[in-house]
Design a protein around this motif. Sequence first.
Motif, mmCIF file in Angstrom:
data_model
loop_
_atom_site.group_PDB
_atom_site.id
_atom_site.type_symbol
_atom_site.label_atom_id
_atom_site.label_comp_id
_atom_site.label_asym_id
_atom_site.label_seq_id
_atom_site.Cartn_x
_atom_site.Cartn_y
_atom_site.Cartn_z
ATOM 1 N N ASP A 1 0.833 -1.207 0.000
ATOM 2 C CA ASP A 1 0.000 0.000 0.000
ATOM 3 C C ASP A 1 0.863 1.252 0.000
ATOM 4 N N PHE A 2 1.921 1.240 0.812
ATOM 5 C CA PHE A 2 2.807 2.406 0.907
ATOM 6 C C PHE A 2 3.458 2.690 -0.445
ATOM 7 N N VAL A 3 3.973 1.640 -1.103
ATOM 8 C CA VAL A 3 4.644 1.807 -2.389
ATOM 9 C C VAL A 3 3.664 2.288 -3.460
ATOM 10 N N LEU A 4 2.466 1.713 -3.489
ATOM 11 C CA LEU A 4 1.482 2.119 -4.489
ATOM 12 C C LEU A 4 0.993 3.540 -4.237
ATOM 13 N N HIS A 5 0.887 3.914 -2.954
ATOM 14 C CA HIS A 5 0.499 5.289 -2.637
ATOM 15 C C HIS A 5 1.588 6.263 -3.079
ATOM 16 N N ALA A 6 2.866 5.874 -2.913
ATOM 17 C CA ALA A 6 3.971 6.720 -3.374
ATOM 18 C C ALA A 6 3.895 6.924 -4.887
ATOM 19 N N LEU A 7 3.503 5.858 -5.603
ATOM 20 C CA LEU A 7 3.357 5.969 -7.053
ATOM 21 C C LEU A 7 2.201 6.880 -7.439
ATOM 22 N N GLU A 8 1.057 6.647 -6.817
ATOM 23 C CA GLU A 8 -0.149 7.369 -7.218
ATOM 24 C C GLU A 8 -0.130 8.831 -6.790
ATOM 25 N N SER A 9 0.439 9.103 -5.611
ATOM 26 C CA SER A 9 0.391 10.472 -5.098
ATOM 27 C C SER A 9 1.627 11.291 -5.441
ATOM 28 N N GLN A 10 2.793 10.611 -5.566
ATOM 29 C CA GLN A 10 4.036 11.346 -5.774
ATOM 30 C C GLN A 10 4.770 10.951 -7.057
ATOM 31 N N ALA A 11 4.285 9.941 -7.747
ATOM 32 C CA ALA A 11 4.924 9.471 -8.982
ATOM 33 C C ALA A 11 6.374 9.050 -8.744
ATOM 34 N N VAL A 12 6.591 8.323 -7.645
ATOM 35 C CA VAL A 12 7.903 7.755 -7.343
ATOM 36 C C VAL A 12 7.729 6.239 -7.221
ATOM 37 N N ALA A 13 8.578 5.486 -7.899
ATOM 38 C CA ALA A 13 8.471 4.025 -7.900
ATOM 39 C C ALA A 13 9.543 3.405 -7.018
ATOM 40 N N PHE A 14 9.100 2.674 -5.985
ATOM 41 C CA PHE A 14 9.955 1.844 -5.152
ATOM 42 C C PHE A 14 9.513 0.387 -5.343
ATOM 43 N N MET A 15 10.183 -0.532 -4.653
ATOM 44 C CA MET A 15 9.739 -1.923 -4.635
ATOM 45 C C MET A 15 9.319 -2.294 -3.214
ATOM 46 N N PRO A 16 8.163 -2.966 -3.048
ATOM 47 C CA PRO A 16 7.736 -3.370 -1.705
ATOM 48 C C PRO A 16 8.649 -4.442 -1.130
ATOM 49 N N GLY A 17 8.948 -4.343 0.157
ATOM 50 C CA GLY A 17 9.826 -5.317 0.799
ATOM 51 C C GLY A 17 9.254 -6.714 0.821
ATOM 52 N N SER A 18 7.929 -6.843 0.821
ATOM 53 C CA SER A 18 7.333 -8.178 0.827
ATOM 54 C C SER A 18 7.673 -8.952 -0.432
ATOM 55 N N ALA A 19 8.086 -8.272 -1.499
ATOM 56 C CA ALA A 19 8.544 -8.960 -2.711
ATOM 57 C C ALA A 19 9.852 -9.695 -2.473
ATOM 58 N N PHE A 20 10.542 -9.346 -1.395
ATOM 59 C CA PHE A 20 11.822 -9.965 -1.059
ATOM 60 C C PHE A 20 11.757 -10.711 0.278
ATOM 61 N N GLY A 21 10.532 -11.033 0.710
ATOM 62 C CA GLY A 21 10.377 -11.724 1.978
ATOM 63 C C GLY A 21 10.603 -10.834 3.175
ATOM 64 N N MET A 22 10.481 -9.514 3.011
ATOM 65 C CA MET A 22 10.702 -8.572 4.110
ATOM 66 C C MET A 22 9.557 -7.569 4.161
ATOM 67 N N PRO A 23 8.343 -8.031 4.524
ATOM 68 C CA PRO A 23 7.206 -7.113 4.618
ATOM 69 C C PRO A 23 7.467 -6.053 5.678
ATOM 70 N N GLY A 24 6.904 -4.881 5.466
ATOM 71 C CA GLY A 24 7.112 -3.768 6.390
ATOM 72 C C GLY A 24 8.197 -2.821 5.933
ATOM 73 N N TYR A 25 8.861 -3.151 4.821
ATOM 74 C CA TYR A 25 9.951 -2.335 4.288
ATOM 75 C C TYR A 25 9.698 -2.055 2.803
ATOM 76 N N PHE A 26 10.437 -1.108 2.259
ATOM 77 C CA PHE A 26 10.475 -0.956 0.812
ATOM 78 C C PHE A 26 11.925 -0.793 0.377
ATOM 79 N N ARG A 27 12.192 -1.219 -0.859
ATOM 80 C CA ARG A 27 13.553 -1.162 -1.391
ATOM 81 C C ARG A 27 13.716 0.054 -2.283
ATOM 82 N N ILE A 28 14.822 0.763 -2.052
ATOM 83 C CA ILE A 28 15.216 1.862 -2.920
ATOM 84 C C ILE A 28 16.419 1.418 -3.734
ATOM 85 N N SER A 29 16.356 1.621 -5.039
ATOM 86 C CA SER A 29 17.526 1.437 -5.891
ATOM 87 C C SER A 29 18.150 2.802 -6.139
#
Length: 444
Positions: free
Chosen positions: A370-398
């Motif tokens: 939800d946090f990552v999608l909200h960042a996309l929809e409200s701020q047009a910034v794309a991150f990756m959700p941590g749950s994609a890497f087995g670490m829910p509660g975080y997001f990944r920045i490249s």
Amino acid sequence: MLTLQHRHELPVEMGKMSTMFDYTLAERMGIIQPSPFRLVQQAAKDVEESGREVLYLSIGEPDFDTPDNIKDAAIDAIRRGDTKYTASDGTPQIKNAIRRKFLRDNSLDYAAEDITVTMGGVQAIFNTLLATVGPGDEVILPAPFFSPYSSAIGLTGATPVFLKTKEEDGFVPQPRDIEALITERSRWLVLNSPSNPSGAIIDDETLRAIADVVRPHPRLLVFSDDMYETIRFGNKPFKNIINVAPDFRDRTVILNGVSKAYAMTGWRMAYLAGPRELIAAVIRVSNSSAFAPNSISQAAAAEALSGSQEQTRVRSDAYEKRRNILLALLGQIPNLSFTRPDGTFFMLVNCQHFFGKRSSDGRLIENDVDFVLHALESQAVAFMPGSAFGMPGYFRISFAASEATLRAAMGRLKSLCETLDRNGAKNAALPLDSKEFNRLSVLA
């Protein structure tokens, strides 16, 4: 609006489809979940189609171009007519280049028969697991992890055993936690250092302690994922478990490649080195899946490994500068916590403070997706959700992005977090407990 639920929908309904033909899929297809990266990319594309520019900090590949000497080697190979099938484990030229690389950088002497070439790291992971594990076997996988590990383990019929690393430990797997998970069914321990997605590096002392824990269990092998070896910050030499525990040579397979070090993600070249019997088994799997690696990419990779290594140092320095900028900017955003990555071009950020808060349009932020999608929809910034890497509660920045992009994206992230805090929360969420963590990790 994309939600967490969409991440776990199968791309097609299992079972017989509504057609005169029977396209029933294999039961194992239920293991393969839609790629979180593809879902984020699609959501980002939707934002772009609305006329807004998206700042991408989600992409896991270098933003640099492949060096010219490598391109030239590929062009020369084409002009020579090196466009036929090669040996399934790689040409003599690339194998010799890999051997010299191991001697030069790792003080390891492998024979050509101890090495095989694959079309990228994902194929190397899948083929190794397919050759060595099956139902009843367990693979210890520290989280966060590169997501293809989880699906590859599941497709073999083996069981992934997730080891939750901790933010306070810098996401470095701890020997005591590994020891607690070892059983008579344990077959592999995966060690990824430097780590995608956390940037963590396992230091020499911890590697020795891990070796001490693993040593009494002869059936337990080590898969050393060294893919980000060249992207390290500071002047410490790179070490894997064989360097600190030489007796582990006969029970360790090393994965490495050219994608990240030389900005060659699209060339699809990786390699494995390890015990000859295991490598031979991996080659047999490759014969039945891909037959032979790309001949032109092998010529390019041989030049990458044998030619000047100056560009890898220059680019690692550039990533370190970007990391430092990112750390300073994130430090100005209240209620986000993070650790200092020692390598790669990734870092994890803890966003659990914002769970239970609502956006200005009333959207409830329940999790990292939800946090990552909200960042996309409200701020047009794309991150990756941590749950994609087995670490829910975080997001990944490249931070494989320009300094200007990093500064602009962090400004937008700060605005998002301040807005969420101003709106408060109707139902404040607690940080994820271990049960919820494990549920989301299995779904990654």
